[in-house]
Design a protein around this motif. Sequence first.
Motif, PDB file in Angstrom:
ATOM      1  N   ALA A  61       0.817  -1.213   0.000  1.00  0.00           N
ATOM      2  CA  ALA A  61       0.000   0.000   0.000  1.00  0.00           C
ATOM      3  C   ALA A  61       0.849   1.260   0.000  1.00  0.00           C
ATOM      4  N   ASN A  62       1.969   1.202   0.750  1.00  0.00           N
ATOM      5  CA  ASN A  62       2.822   2.391   0.877  1.00  0.00           C
ATOM      6  C   ASN A  62       4.076   2.315   0.015  1.00  0.00           C
ATOM      7  N   LEU A  63       4.229   1.226  -0.728  1.00  0.00           N
ATOM      8  CA  LEU A  63       5.354   1.061  -1.650  1.00  0.00           C
ATOM      9  C   LEU A  63       6.696   1.163  -0.917  1.00  0.00           C
ATOM     10  N   VAL A  64       6.822   0.393   0.133  1.00  0.00           N
ATOM     11  CA  VAL A  64       8.062   0.342   0.894  1.00  0.00           C
ATOM     12  C   VAL A  64       8.502  -1.114   1.042  1.00  0.00           C
ATOM     13  N   VAL A  65       9.779  -1.352   0.853  1.00  0.00           N
ATOM     14  CA  VAL A  65      10.378  -2.656   1.104  1.00  0.00           C
ATOM     15  C   VAL A  65      11.324  -2.511   2.286  1.00  0.00           C
ATOM     16  N   TYR A  66      11.180  -3.399   3.245  1.00  0.00           N
ATOM     17  CA  TYR A  66      11.992  -3.336   4.455  1.00  0.00           C
ATOM     18  C   TYR A  66      13.029  -4.468   4.471  1.00  0.00           C
ATOM     19  N   LEU A  67      14.103  -4.212   5.198  1.00  0.00           N
ATOM     20  CA  LEU A  67      15.071  -5.256   5.504  1.00  0.00           C
ATOM     21  C   LEU A  67      15.327  -5.183   7.002  1.00  0.00           C
ATOM     22  N   GLN A  68      14.752  -6.110   7.729  1.00  0.00           N
ATOM     23  CA  GLN A  68      14.987  -6.205   9.157  1.00  0.00           C
ATOM     24  C   GLN A  68      16.252  -7.023   9.379  1.00  0.00           C
ATOM     25  N   MET A  69      17.225  -6.437  10.033  1.00  0.00           N
ATOM     26  CA  MET A  69      18.514  -7.094  10.255  1.00  0.00           C
ATOM     27  C   MET A  69      18.733  -7.265  11.750  1.00  0.00           C
ATOM     28  N   ASN A  70      18.849  -8.500  12.181  1.00  0.00           N
ATOM     29  CA  ASN A  70      19.057  -8.833  13.589  1.00  0.00           C
ATOM     30  C   ASN A  70      20.407  -9.512  13.774  1.00  0.00           C
ATOM     31  N   ASN A  71      20.866  -9.505  15.019  1.00  0.00           N
ATOM     32  CA  ASN A  71      22.128 -10.161  15.354  1.00  0.00           C
ATOM     33  C   ASN A  71      23.246  -9.718  14.392  1.00  0.00           C
ATOM     34  N   LEU A  72      23.365  -8.432  14.251  1.00  0.00           N
ATOM     35  CA  LEU A  72      24.348  -7.889  13.309  1.00  0.00           C
ATOM     36  C   LEU A  72      25.773  -8.175  13.762  1.00  0.00           C
ATOM     37  N   ARG A  73      26.620  -8.365  12.771  1.00  0.00           N
ATOM     38  CA  ARG A  73      28.032  -8.699  12.990  1.00  0.00           C
ATOM     39  C   ARG A  73      28.906  -7.628  12.356  1.00  0.00           C
ATOM     40  N   PRO A  74      30.138  -7.482  12.807  1.00  0.00           N
ATOM     41  CA  PRO A  74      31.024  -6.482  12.176  1.00  0.00           C
ATOM     42  C   PRO A  74      31.158  -6.683  10.669  1.00  0.00           C
ATOM     43  N   GLU A  75      31.107  -7.923  10.203  1.00  0.00           N
ATOM     44  CA  GLU A  75      31.243  -8.171   8.766  1.00  0.00           C
ATOM     45  C   GLU A  75      30.007  -7.759   7.969  1.00  0.00           C
ATOM     46  N   ASP A  76      28.944  -7.346   8.648  1.00  0.00           N
ATOM     47  CA  ASP A  76      27.770  -6.801   7.957  1.00  0.00           C
ATOM     48  C   ASP A  76      27.952  -5.317   7.633  1.00  0.00           C
ATOM     49  N   THR A  77      29.029  -4.721   8.099  1.00  0.00           N
ATOM     50  CA  THR A  77      29.294  -3.322   7.811  1.00  0.00           C
ATOM     51  C   THR A  77      29.439  -3.127   6.312  1.00  0.00           C
ATOM     52  N   ALA A  78      28.640  -2.219   5.761  1.00  0.00           N
ATOM     53  CA  ALA A  78      28.631  -1.985   4.317  1.00  0.00           C
ATOM     54  C   ALA A  78      27.652  -0.859   4.012  1.00  0.00           C
ATOM     55  N   VAL A  79      27.663  -0.436   2.771  1.00  0.00           N
ATOM     56  CA  VAL A  79      26.593   0.413   2.261  1.00  0.00           C
ATOM     57  C   VAL A  79      25.533  -0.514   1.682  1.00  0.00           C
ATOM     58  N   TYR A  80      24.309  -0.310   2.108  1.00  0.00           N
ATOM     59  CA  TYR A  80      23.200  -1.150   1.666  1.00  0.00           C
ATOM     60  C   TYR A  80      22.355  -0.390   0.641  1.00  0.00           C
ATOM     61  N   TYR A  81      22.048  -1.089  -0.439  1.00  0.00           N
ATOM     62  CA  TYR A  81      21.298  -0.500  -1.545  1.00  0.00           C
ATOM     63  C   TYR A  81      20.037  -1.317  -1.815  1.00  0.00           C
ATOM     64  N   CYS A  82      19.048  -0.656  -2.376  1.00  0.00           N
ATOM     65  CA  CYS A  82      17.912  -1.392  -2.918  1.00  0.00           C
ATOM     66  C   CYS A  82      17.794  -1.058  -4.405  1.00  0.00           C
ATOM     67  N   ALA A  83      17.196  -1.965  -5.130  1.00  0.00           N
ATOM     68  CA  ALA A  83      17.060  -1.803  -6.575  1.00  0.00           C
ATOM     69  C   ALA A  83      15.915  -2.688  -7.053  1.00  0.00           C
ATOM     70  N   PRO A  84      15.310  -2.341  -8.193  1.00  0.00           N
ATOM     71  CA  PRO A  84      14.195  -3.144  -8.719  1.00  0.00           C
ATOM     72  C   PRO A  84      14.691  -4.363  -9.499  1.00  0.00           C
ATOM     73  N   THR A  85      15.434  -5.205  -8.826  1.00  0.00           N
ATOM     74  CA  THR A  85      16.012  -6.395  -9.420  1.00  0.00           C
ATOM     75  C   THR A  85      16.453  -7.331  -8.299  1.00  0.00           C
ATOM     76  N   CYS A  86      16.620  -8.619  -8.662  1.00  0.00           N
ATOM     77  CA  CYS A  86      17.166  -9.569  -7.684  1.00  0.00           C
ATOM     78  C   CYS A  86      18.639  -9.854  -7.944  1.00  0.00           C
ATOM     79  N   SER A  87      19.193  -9.246  -8.964  1.00  0.00           N
ATOM     80  CA  SER A  87      20.577  -9.510  -9.339  1.00  0.00           C
ATOM     81  C   SER A  87      21.435  -8.279  -9.114  1.00  0.00           C
TER      82      SER A  87
END
Length: 122
Positions: free
Chosen positions: A74-100
């Motif tokens: 309805a609101n055209l939002v995609v979420y990414l819930q991230m739990n138990n984060l680790r130092p190796e998850d440090t990054a810039v996170y992007y979204c895009a209209p693709t799975c690749s």
Amino acid sequence: QVQLVESGGGSVQPGGSLRLSCKVSGFTFDYWNVGWFRQVPGKEREAVSCVMFDGTIRDVDFAKGRFTISRDKANLVVYLQMNNLRPEDTAVYYCAPTCSAERHPTWGYKYWGAGTQVTVGS
């Protein structure tokens, strides 16, 4: 016009949680996939999770059990819930209209968002 805008990044301690948001415009989820990706400087961009137009979810191994993708049609939002984060998850996170993470054969990288920084550290 197709546009995706990420938000919700920040700095957290190991074991913490963040919820990223990807606000989309210019298309609906009925016909387009939306994926989350991440990139560390000097490394290639990698896929994290994707929700396909029909609701099917694709996760990569490191995300399974810790990251959850969802969408609000309805609101055209995609979420990414991230739990138990680790130092190796440090990054810039992007979204895009693709799975690749590869260059799209039709629109290239035109519709990628600008990204949101996630930093996990003690």
